[in-house]
Design an enzyme around this catalytic site. Structure first.
Site, PDB file in Angstrom:
ATOM      1  N   GLU A 194       5.311   2.689   7.144  1.00  0.00           N
ATOM      2  CA  GLU A 194       6.664   2.593   6.573  1.00  0.00           C
ATOM      3  C   GLU A 194       6.998   3.795   5.692  1.00  0.00           C
ATOM      4  O   GLU A 194       7.621   3.643   4.646  1.00  0.00           O
ATOM      5  CB  GLU A 194       6.813   1.304   5.755  1.00  0.00           C
ATOM      6  CG  GLU A 194       6.679   0.048   6.574  1.00  0.00           C
ATOM      7  CD  GLU A 194       7.109  -1.199   5.813  1.00  0.00           C
ATOM      8  OE1 GLU A 194       6.987  -1.209   4.582  1.00  0.00           O
ATOM      9  OE2 GLU A 194       7.553  -2.153   6.465  1.00  0.00           O
ATOM     10  N   GLU A 263       5.462  -5.586  12.526  1.00  0.00           N
ATOM     11  CA  GLU A 263       5.305  -6.619  11.501  1.00  0.00           C
ATOM     12  C   GLU A 263       6.440  -7.624  11.596  1.00  0.00           C
ATOM     13  O   GLU A 263       7.566  -7.331  11.192  1.00  0.00           O
ATOM     14  CB  GLU A 263       5.311  -6.010  10.087  1.00  0.00           C
ATOM     15  CG  GLU A 263       4.082  -5.207   9.767  1.00  0.00           C
ATOM     16  CD  GLU A 263       4.121  -4.618   8.349  1.00  0.00           C
ATOM     17  OE1 GLU A 263       4.796  -5.191   7.470  1.00  0.00           O
ATOM     18  OE2 GLU A 263       3.486  -3.573   8.146  1.00  0.00           O
TER      19      GLU A 263
HETATM   20  C1  GAL Z   1       5.632  -4.236   4.634  1.00  0.00           C
HETATM   21  C2  GAL Z   1       4.320  -3.475   4.598  1.00  0.00           C
HETATM   22  C3  GAL Z   1       3.144  -4.422   4.696  1.00  0.00           C
HETATM   23  C4  GAL Z   1       3.314  -5.540   3.711  1.00  0.00           C
HETATM   24  C5  GAL Z   1       4.636  -6.226   3.947  1.00  0.00           C
HETATM   25  C6  GAL Z   1       4.927  -7.354   3.006  1.00  0.00           C
HETATM   26  O1  GAL Z   1       6.669  -3.475   4.180  1.00  0.00           O
HETATM   27  O2  GAL Z   1       4.260  -2.563   5.665  1.00  0.00           O
HETATM   28  O3  GAL Z   1       1.959  -3.723   4.454  1.00  0.00           O
HETATM   29  O4  GAL Z   1       3.251  -5.020   2.436  1.00  0.00           O
HETATM   30  O5  GAL Z   1       5.659  -5.326   3.773  1.00  0.00           O
HETATM   31  O6  GAL Z   1       3.986  -8.337   3.118  1.00  0.00           O
END
Ligand code: GAL
Length: 890
Positions: A194, A263
């Site tokens: 990110e 994610e």
């Molecule tokens: C995303 C990040 C993850 C985790 C998630 C929230 O932005 O890439 O590593 O932090 O948010 O759980």
């Protein structure tokens, strides 16, 4: 697949020269798969020459123990995952610069091998910045001390360390033959994480860094695709991927790249003092179905299993020890139902569509109504025949919709997607949950009977409620406790001193107070005040070893009234971290402890500037230095017996011994009687604990799955301590005499600590005649080719206890028009009289069972012309426990 798209795909067969050379050597390949290549086109990843629709399960290996890994991977696979995804945790692998650790929970190769041996693929996100609610975002804290370093930008010292570590991991995978072209499971990697979120803060250097990171990664010759998530300027041969609650409609930055969702936030993390997040299964399934509906081809649940932030690995500020995340597998690895089961059904439905999804280069779009739409995938299947799959969505947040599609009528519940693997029959709708609900029960532990007297056996339940009647205590000195202290002028930055070897840093200075000051304060009726411009995370202020007060916050101003005596006073400040910052730009500059100036105000002769005072520093606690929490060292300390009536005191070490509970259920310690501190079992650091209460408001009474999810929707646990139960993995326990050591900062009652076990004690199911037939029926011959009618197959209710447990009683069963929901079912006007006996007959004494939801199964139609539902509530008990039989209703 059209030839033109094949040509557009990035060919991983054009391998870097070193790799090509390596490949030409007769290497023994990894033994999990026949070696295969991975490439991609605009539609999907191409695995061994074939486009694939992939479901991935996020599981972070150090958030579980190696003993838990096989079960987690097996449950991911059974839940329908094709891939396991994990970050690589640099801080765990290189705790000291140049000294690597790949043992225990950090045995990455072992984890990857387990994934491979279960037939799943692996997506390895090396980062090495990972965010992840992990301490310092995964960076080792020593990285701050590399001269001239600036993280995550075009900075030579940083790039050097980053490259070294990323190379180390790629080499490790290659040497262990873990890449797919070696017969291993690794099909894809990730560089950075990110970065797009912070890139602007770094100006041109940020842009250069992205290019460098990409070419550095590609230069390692790993032979599989790399992704960058949330990176709209990812270079041409790196796939930019989406992260979020919803990623349908995401467009990568080039027409040659597939749509990947690295994610899918299926829940959220929790802060100390926060309520617990919950993302409804219906909305999550909706998001996933919409993603594949609109052209997505790879989706990863972040997290499929969240696990536990053992030790001091939790990030911050203020992230709790549990990383449950409301994931389909809970913190202990138990299935969270209905989420796990509802997604399993969804994955089965998507799998049925896969031939059509990969045959089409793009979906055909049809508007079905103002808020309703269809996406149709059709083309030639692998064997030449025609394949077709369709997704019908109703994105209306309130109303269900009747739509016409291919001449047929369909009713779509609000905020839902229906999946039609043959473009005709609905296999699954995201808002219709057929999966069971499980209610977790947390019970006082039961201990093996063998070693107990008859009397003990009689009273064992009472005994078991508290972990021990005998506790030892050890006072932690307030202030400077040992020789390894130093004195210097001014206030130092916390991490520069502690190097994060401990949460705690003592600062001591001497304040001399004159008779004039004392009479000045008396006359004004006011005390002096300590004032600090900015601090994080916890500050405790002591004067002459007496606690004046504590301040908790994240870069907040601290104002604390203090009382001095005439003459010399010791002013002691203890700064504490509760998880280092893991998100944002310029992490290396973030630091901890104090910022700005500190002063004492209200003195007769004006303020005392503490920023210029002489301070003595000591890192950590005496008990930490002496390792009083370890099996080897604890007995060397001068523990004394703790009296039951002892009043709670601050800064105490406590220890006791306990036996391991019977059975195989996950073990937790209930530390709800304690204040704040850390806990160790047999020397294993189980994490920080804190009984801080969550805010009273903000939890909705009901949770409506409809409409876009945010992390403050559907939260629970308001007004209660955020976390009271702390996981103790069974592999850290021996049968008896387990050493529990706690360091308590604020005062608590150890006598009320209990050891408990967690299981899915209650199951509920609610399936109506209008639910869809079981997905497994779709693979029976004749189903897809239409010789057998799907409409003739009745829906089923499936119930299943945890492994090692059986359905011990059916507490409620009604086929008819039952009312209420799990736990509060009641029979309605219509009720088949044999409901209970039929369900009991099918289920009691079994680990799992299923019952057809039909008149045939219930031997009558209790109300003709009315839609009937089967509702069941069942209880599970350990299978070796037969005491339930005497209460059985069968
Ligand atoms: C995303 C990040 C993850 C985790 C998630 C929230 O932005 O890439 O590593 O932090 O948010 O759980």
């Amino acid at each position: 697949m059209a030839e033109s798209t094949r040509n557009a795909s990035f060919q991983w067969r054009i391998l870097p020269p070193i790799l090509a050379l390596l490949l030409s050597l007769p290497i023994v390949s990894g033994s999990f798969f026949k070696p295969f290549n991975v490439s991609y086109d605009h539609r999907a990843l191409i695995i061994a020459g074939k486009r694939r629709m992939l479901v991935s399960a996020g599981v972070h290996y150090p958030r579980a123990t190696p003993e838990m890994w096989p079960d987690l991977i097996a449950k991911s696979r059974e839940g329908g995952a094709d891939v396991v995804q994990t970050y690589v945790f640099w801080s765990g692998h290189e705790p000291v610069k140049g000294q690597y650790n790949f043992e225990g929970r950090y045995d990455l190769v072992k984890f990857v091998k387990l994934v491979g041996s279960s037939g799943l693929y692996l997506h390895l996100r090396i980062g090495p910045y990972v965010c992840a609610e992990w301490n310092f975002g995964g960076f080792p804290v020593w990285l701050r001390d590399v001269p001239g370093i600036e993280f995550r930008t075009d900075n030579e010292p940083f790039k050097k360390e980053m490259q070294k570590f990323v190379t180390k991991i790629v080499d490790l995978m290659r040497e262990a033959e873990m890449f797919c072209w070696q017969g291993g499971p690794v099909i894809m990697l990730q560089i950075e994480n990110e970065y797009g979120d912070v890139e602007k803060s770094y100006g041109q250097k940020g842009k250069d860094y992205v290019k460098w990171a990409a070419s550095m990664a590609l230069g390692l010759g790993a032979g599989v695709p790399w992704v960058m998530c949330k990176q709209t300027d990812a270079p041409e041969n790196i796939i930019d991927a989406c992260n979020g609650y919803y990623c349908d409609g995401f467009k990568p930055n080039s027409k040659t790249k597939p749509v990947l969702w690295t994610e899918d936030w299926d829940g959220w993390y929790t802060k100390w003092g926060g309520s617990l997040p919950h993302r409804p299964a219906e909305d999550l399934a909706f998001a996933v179905a919409r993603f594949y509906q609109r052209g997505g081809s790879f989706q990863n649940y972040y997290m499929y299993f969240g696990g536990t932030n053992f030790g001091r690995t939790s990030g911050g500020p203020f992230y709790i020890t549990s990383y449950d995340y409301d994931a389909p597998l809970d913190e202990y690895g138990l299935r969270s139902e209905p989420k796990w089961g509802h997604l399993k059904d969804l994955h089965a439905a998507i799998k049925l569509c896969e031939p059509a999804l990969i045959a089409a280069d793009a979906p055909q779009y049809k508007k079905l109504g103002s808020n309703q739409e269809a996406h149709i995938y059709h083309g030639a299947g692998e064997t030449g025949g025609k394949v077709c799959a369709a997704f019908l969505a109703n994105i209306d947040e309130h109303k269900s919709a009747d739509v016409k599609f291919n001449g047929q009528s369909y009713t779509l519940p609000p905020w839902s997607v229906s999946i039609l693997p043959d473009c005709r029959h609905v296999a699954y709708n995201t808002a219709k949950v057929g999966a069971q609900t499980s209610v977790k029960t947390v019970k006082p532990a039961r201990f093996p009977l063998g070693s107990m007297s008859i009397l003990q056996k009689v009273v064992r339940q009472d005994d078991a409620s508290y972990i021990s009647k005998s506790w030892m205590a050890l006072k932690e000195p307030i202030g400077i406790w040992g020789e390894n202290n130093f004195t210097t002028e001014g206030l130092l930055e916390h991490l520069n001193v502690t190097k994060d070897q401990s949460d705690y840093l003592w600062h001591k200075t001497r304040i001399s107070v004159s008779e004039d000051d004392i009479s000045f304060w008396k006359k004004n009726g006011a005390n002096p005040t300590l004032s600090v411009d900015s601090m994080r995370d916890v500050l405790r202020v002591f004067v002459n070893k007496q606690l004046s007060g504590s301040i908790v916050g994240h870069w907040v101003k601290a104002v604390q009234p203090v009382r001095f005596e005439q003459g010399n006073n010791d002013l002691l400040l203890l700064t504490q971290t509760v998880g280092l910052q893991n998100y944002g730009a310029f992490l290396e500059k973030d630091g901890a402890g104090f910022r700005g100036k500190a002063k004492l105000t209200g003195f007769k002769n004006g303020d005392v500037d503490l920023s210029k005072s002489s301070w003595t520093y000591q890192v950590g606690l005496k008990g930490e230095a002496e390792k009083v929490y370890t099996v080897e060292e604890n007995e060397k300390a001068e523990w004394s017996t703790l009296e039951t009536e002892a009043s709670p005191s601050i800064f105490m070490w406590y220890k006791t011994y306990f036996n391991t509970p019977d059975g195989t259920d996950p073990v937790v310690l209930d530390l709800g009687s304690m204040g704040k501190g850390q806990a160790w079992v047999n020397g294993h650091h189980i994490g920080r604990y804190w009984s801080i209460i969550a805010q009273k408001d903000g939890c909705d009474k009901t949770c409506d799955y409809r409409g876009a999810y945010t992390s403050d929707k559907c939260t629970t646990n308001c007004g209660k301590p955020t976390q009271t139960r702390y996981h103790v993995p069974r592999s850290w326990l021996k049968p008896d005499s387990n050493l529990l050591v706690l360091f308590e900062e604020t005062g608590g009652n150890p006598f009320k600590i209990s050891v408990k076990t967690v299981t899915s004690g209650v199951l509920c199911g609610q399936v109506s005649e209008s639910h869809y037939p079981p997905l497994r029926k779709w693979s029976t011959p004749g189903f897809m080719n239409g010789t057998m009618s799907i409409n003739s197959v009745a829906p089923e209710m499936h119930l299943r206890c945890e492994e090692g447990h059986v359905i011990s009683s059916i507490e409620f069963a009604s086929y008819g028009t039952p009312r209420g929901s799990c736990d509060k079912f009641s029979t309605g006007k219509c009720h088949a009289s044999k409901s209970l006996s039929i369900v009991s007959e099918a289920c009691q004494g079994r680990n799992s069972c299923f019952i057809e939801v039909s008149n045939t199964a219930f031997q009558s139609d209790p109300c003709r012309g009315t839609l009937k539902t089967l509702a069941v509530m069942a209880r599970c008990s350990p299978s070796q426990d037969t005491s339930y039989l005497s209460f059985s209703t069968a």
